[in-house]
Design a protein around this motif. Sequence first.
Motif, short mmCIF file in Angstrom:
data_model
loop_
_atom_site.label_atom_id
_atom_site.label_comp_id
_atom_site.label_asym_id
_atom_site.label_seq_id
_atom_site.Cartn_x
_atom_site.Cartn_y
_atom_site.Cartn_z
N ARG A 1 0.88 -1.19 0.00
CA ARG A 1 0.00 0.00 0.00
C ARG A 1 0.90 1.22 0.00
NH1 ARG A 1 -5.28 -0.99 -1.40
NH2 ARG A 1 -4.59 -3.05 -1.99
N LEU A 2 1.05 1.83 -1.15
CA LEU A 2 1.95 2.98 -1.23
C LEU A 2 1.34 4.20 -0.56
CD1 LEU A 2 3.25 2.47 -4.86
CD2 LEU A 2 4.46 2.05 -2.72
N GLY A 3 2.19 4.92 0.15
CA GLY A 3 1.74 6.12 0.85
C GLY A 3 2.86 7.14 0.93
N MET A 4 2.55 8.26 1.57
CA MET A 4 3.51 9.36 1.61
C MET A 4 3.42 10.08 2.95
SD MET A 4 3.63 12.60 -0.98
CE MET A 4 4.11 11.78 -2.49
N VAL A 5 4.58 10.49 3.45
CA VAL A 5 4.60 11.38 4.62
C VAL A 5 5.15 12.72 4.16
CG1 VAL A 5 5.61 11.86 6.87
CG2 VAL A 5 4.87 9.54 6.33
N ILE A 6 4.44 13.79 4.44
CA ILE A 6 4.90 15.13 4.09
C ILE A 6 5.33 15.81 5.38
CG2 ILE A 6 4.18 17.37 3.19
CD1 ILE A 6 2.23 15.80 1.35
N ASP A 7 6.63 16.09 5.48
CA ASP A 7 7.17 16.69 6.70
C ASP A 7 7.21 18.20 6.51
OD1 ASP A 7 8.50 17.49 8.92
OD2 ASP A 7 10.10 15.99 8.78
N GLY B 1 6.63 5.34 0.25
CA GLY B 1 6.93 3.92 0.41
C GLY B 1 5.72 3.10 0.77
N ASP B 2 5.99 1.85 1.13
CA ASP B 2 4.93 0.88 1.42
C ASP B 2 4.49 0.99 2.88
OD1 ASP B 2 3.27 -1.25 1.71
OD2 ASP B 2 4.80 -2.80 1.33
N LEU B 3 3.25 1.37 3.09
CA LEU B 3 2.72 1.53 4.45
C LEU B 3 2.60 0.20 5.17
CD1 LEU B 3 -0.15 4.07 3.69
CD2 LEU B 3 2.06 4.59 4.71
N ASN B 4 2.55 -0.89 4.42
CA ASN B 4 2.35 -2.20 5.04
C ASN B 4 3.65 -2.95 5.31
OD1 ASN B 4 -0.35 -1.97 5.25
ND2 ASN B 4 -0.87 -3.36 3.57
N ASP B 5 4.79 -2.32 4.92
CA ASP B 5 6.07 -2.98 5.17
C ASP B 5 6.68 -2.37 6.43
OD1 ASP B 5 8.64 -3.86 5.28
OD2 ASP B 5 9.28 -3.00 3.36
N PRO B 6 6.73 -3.17 7.54
CA PRO B 6 7.20 -2.60 8.82
C PRO B 6 8.64 -2.12 8.77
CG PRO B 6 6.82 -4.98 8.98
CD PRO B 6 6.32 -4.56 7.64
N HIS B 7 9.40 -2.49 7.75
CA HIS B 7 10.81 -2.07 7.69
C HIS B 7 11.04 -0.94 6.70
CE1 HIS B 7 11.53 -5.54 10.15
NE2 HIS B 7 10.97 -6.32 9.24
N SER B 8 9.97 -0.45 6.08
CA SER B 8 10.17 0.60 5.08
C SER B 8 10.51 1.92 5.77
CB SER B 8 8.91 0.76 4.23
OG SER B 8 7.83 1.19 5.03
N GLU B 9 11.14 2.82 5.00
CA GLU B 9 11.54 4.12 5.53
C GLU B 9 10.31 4.88 6.02
OE1 GLU B 9 13.27 6.67 2.61
OE2 GLU B 9 13.73 8.23 4.07
N ILE B 10 9.24 4.79 5.23
CA ILE B 10 8.04 5.57 5.59
C ILE B 10 7.47 5.07 6.91
CG2 ILE B 10 6.45 4.12 4.21
CD1 ILE B 10 4.93 6.74 3.57
N ARG B 11 7.55 3.76 7.17
CA ARG B 11 7.02 3.24 8.42
C ARG B 11 7.87 3.68 9.61
NH1 ARG B 11 3.52 -1.14 8.78
NH2 ARG B 11 4.09 -1.22 10.98
N LYS B 12 9.20 3.81 9.36
CA LYS B 12 10.07 4.28 10.44
C LYS B 12 9.68 5.69 10.82
CE LYS B 12 13.83 1.25 9.47
NZ LYS B 12 14.65 1.06 8.29
N VAL B 13 9.42 6.52 9.81
CA VAL B 13 9.00 7.90 10.10
C VAL B 13 7.67 7.88 10.84
CG1 VAL B 13 8.38 10.11 9.08
CG2 VAL B 13 10.23 8.77 8.08
#
Lengths: 277, 131
Positions: free
Chosen positions: A64-70, A242-254
């Motif tokens: 599930r692709l997603g985005m974080v806007i900082d 990145g992938d919201l469903n991948d617990p190791h993705s950069e986006i999930r870390k953020v």
Amino acid sequence: MMDNKRRKFLKMAGATVLAGISAPAIVKLSSNPAVAAGDGGHEAPAAAHAATDTHDEEQSSGVRLGMVIDMRKFYQNQGMLDEAIAACIKAHNVPQIPDPKSEIKWIWKAGFGNVFPEHSQKLRSEKVKDNQFPALCNHCDNPSCVKACPTKATFVVEKNGIVAMDFHRCIGCRFCMAACPYGARSFNWQDPRPFIKEYNVNFPTRGRGVVEKCNFCGERLALGLEPACVEVCKGTGAMVFGDLNDPHSEIRKVLDQEFTIQRKPAAGTKPSVFYIV
Amino acid sequence: MYNKGLIVSGLVIFVLLVTFPIWFNGLDAGPLPKPELPPNGTKECVAPAAEMRDRHMQLLNEWRDDVIRNSSREKIVVAGVEYGKGLQLACMQCHSNKEKFCDSCHDYAAVQPTCWECHITPDEAAKKEAQ
Ligand code: SF4
Ligand code: SF4
């Protein structure tokens, strides 16, 4: 004798019409567990309440692709936001129409009050008041636009969760525009070509009478590239994709570390774009 | 049969009228179109010429569904050259003159495909550059 027959006929006809009208309502009522089960119905809302208490929304499985806007990165650098928008316009042949009634937007700038109308606008900090926020299609996990589209021109790409469009199929009914709570879709009231400054010859334009919106750069992802706007902000962390469903993705870390908000969460569309304000 | 004369002469006039385009042109379908061969000298297409002539429109629809619906954008390799699936990404790379290639047959067959309302021809791109 004659009269009696007619009376009977009218009575029967009336009863039949009444039965016909009320049948669907009765079927609907009795299929509602709360009504059908009588008292037991009270348990259902209680259970639903317990589930929301954990604040863990159900999310579709798979990529599930997603985005974080900082926004902290954009507060010091609003020019970078303009560059990101320009990159999208160039990549997708987005026309620049001055009349706000017929403008076409994929990613655009708006004030805090417009992007987050459900949040309190009172006594906002200076930086929130003085800065513009990027807005784009949220590629929602529960997209109302997809439900509204009668032709499946708007659909979810199962492989990655992108809410995509097939412009060939769009009939321009604009149901999706009415359904999207974020104003993320634009309609081509006229031939957009005269309003495109520079063509990207590897991407089509649109024609009069179709709707368009951000496609999360599906065509660039296929080439192993990042979305055009994300690429502009490379190295700053202003836009993380990145992938919201991948617990190791950069986006999930953020997402694990920072407090983020989504646009209009109460709309129930489950946006995949998150903001750090 | 009643009104024999009327019916038969009516039929003759009707047949003559509906076949007007055929006999008016002297039983000749006009000069056959000669679509331009790729100006860049490419010899091999993604499928044999006869097949392309018959079903290029189906192929384009299949590519469209592959790319948009199924996210399957793998490249097509012909004689060592890679092409993306798409009118602009593949076809127009070699058949760079839409007017002399696509239009020549489409005009002859009196079909008006809507492809170029959205897809950009090299000519359209050049015009934009010149502005
Ligand atoms: S933001 Fe609007 S257009 Fe985008 S997926 Fe959600 S409902 Fe659809
Ligand atoms: S305007 Fe196009 S994409 Fe939107 S609902 Fe209608 S057909 Fe679907």
